[in-house]
Design an enzyme around this catalytic site. Structure first.
Site, short mmCIF file in Angstrom:
data_model
loop_
_atom_site.label_atom_id
_atom_site.label_comp_id
_atom_site.label_asym_id
_atom_site.label_seq_id
_atom_site.Cartn_x
_atom_site.Cartn_y
_atom_site.Cartn_z
N THR A 215 0.82 -1.22 0.00
CA THR A 215 0.00 0.00 0.00
C THR A 215 0.86 1.27 0.00
O THR A 215 0.55 2.24 -0.69
CB THR A 215 -0.96 0.03 1.20
OG1 THR A 215 -0.22 -0.25 2.39
CG2 THR A 215 -2.07 -0.98 1.04
N CYS A 217 4.01 1.69 -1.11
CA CYS A 217 4.63 1.83 -2.43
C CYS A 217 3.62 2.34 -3.44
O CYS A 217 3.90 3.24 -4.24
CB CYS A 217 5.18 0.48 -2.91
SG CYS A 217 6.33 -0.32 -1.80
#
Length: 268
Positions: A215, A217
């Site tokens: 999430t 990234c």
């Protein structure tokens, strides 16, 4: 017909996730979803799956610099994001290249501490991040635990998040997004934005899923993609947060552990 000259380009400077859930794999999928051409500079290679990381091998700093230079000098880049930079030497050379190559629209995901509170880089790397990279950032996206290290205070409330955002902004980033994914209760998933003038609380619905790998990234990559498309930083961040929320609704139940978000949810 769209020509190559009109396609925005974004670059991710990050590690490879062999399980495909985070790192450059997540970043490139996010860029592609937004119709932005994705380029990359690998910093490290991980042996990783939904259960965790079993090995990490860093690339030589010179190899990271060469990848960045090759992309920028030929293709050009409208926005850049960093993920796992791993060590002090890589951080230092990335900062040098960002300045030497004139890279703007830099989204810095500090990747210092996991969402569970485990420190991922040593104190020397954190010091280099603070002094060399944060002042170059257009948007800095620390999670709760990273924000705590950067300001030296515990974060438990919305007011704490706002205080932290103001203090982190003083380190030189143009805008700071303190992420609330590690917060409890009603603050879970609530993020705080501060750009020196505007303090905003960004909220979306909470998605009930344990498959949340990648999430952080994905959020920073989506911000970079929207910056590459010409959107203002706060607008880019709102759009990125909504994208991640929808991707979480379509997260993938793969492997025996924590699955990734569904980056291409219209196709799922």
């Amino acid at each position: 017909m769209t020509t190559l000259a009109t396609i925005p380009v974004a670059m991710t400077i990050a590690g490879s996730d062999s399980g495909g859930g985070a790192g450059i794999q997540a970043d490139l999928r996010t860029f592609a979803f937004h119709r932005v051409h994705g380029t990359s500079a690998l910093t490290c290679i991980t042996a990783q799956n939904t259960l965790g990381v079993t090995r990490v091998d860093a690339l030589p700093p010179e190899a990271v610099a060469a990848q960045m230079e090759a992309v920028v000098k030929d293709i050009g880049v409208q926005a850049t994001k960093t993920g796992m930079l791993l060590n002090q030497e890589i951080m230092a050379i990335v900062a040098e290249q960002v300045k030497a190559l004139g890279l703007g629209n830099l989204v810095l995901d500090p990747v210092m501490v996991s969402r569970t509170g485990a420190q991922l880089i040593d104190d020397g790397a954190i010091a280099t991040l603070r002094s060399s990279l944060i002042p170059l950032a257009t948007v800095l996206t620390p999670n709760r635990y990273e924000a705590q290290i950067l300001v030296g205070m515990e974060i438990h409330t919305l007011e704490d998040m706002q205080i932290a955002a103001r203090q982190i902004h003083q380190l030189g980033a143009k805008a700071v997004l303190v992420k609330g994914g590690g917060m409890g209760g009603d603050l879970r998933g609530v993020d705080v934005w501060f750009d020196g003038q505007q303090m905003e609380t960004l909220t979306t619905e909470t998605v009930a899923t344990t498959d949340t790998h990648g999430t952080g990234c994905t959020l920073s990559a989506a911000i970079a993609a929207n910056l590459a498309l010409g959107r203002e930083p706060l607008t880019a961040t709102y759009l990125a947060k909504n994208y991640v929320t929808t991707a979480l609704k379509h997260s993938l139940r793969i492997g025996q552990g924590q699955g990734p978000v569904g980056h291409f949810f219209p196709l799922l």
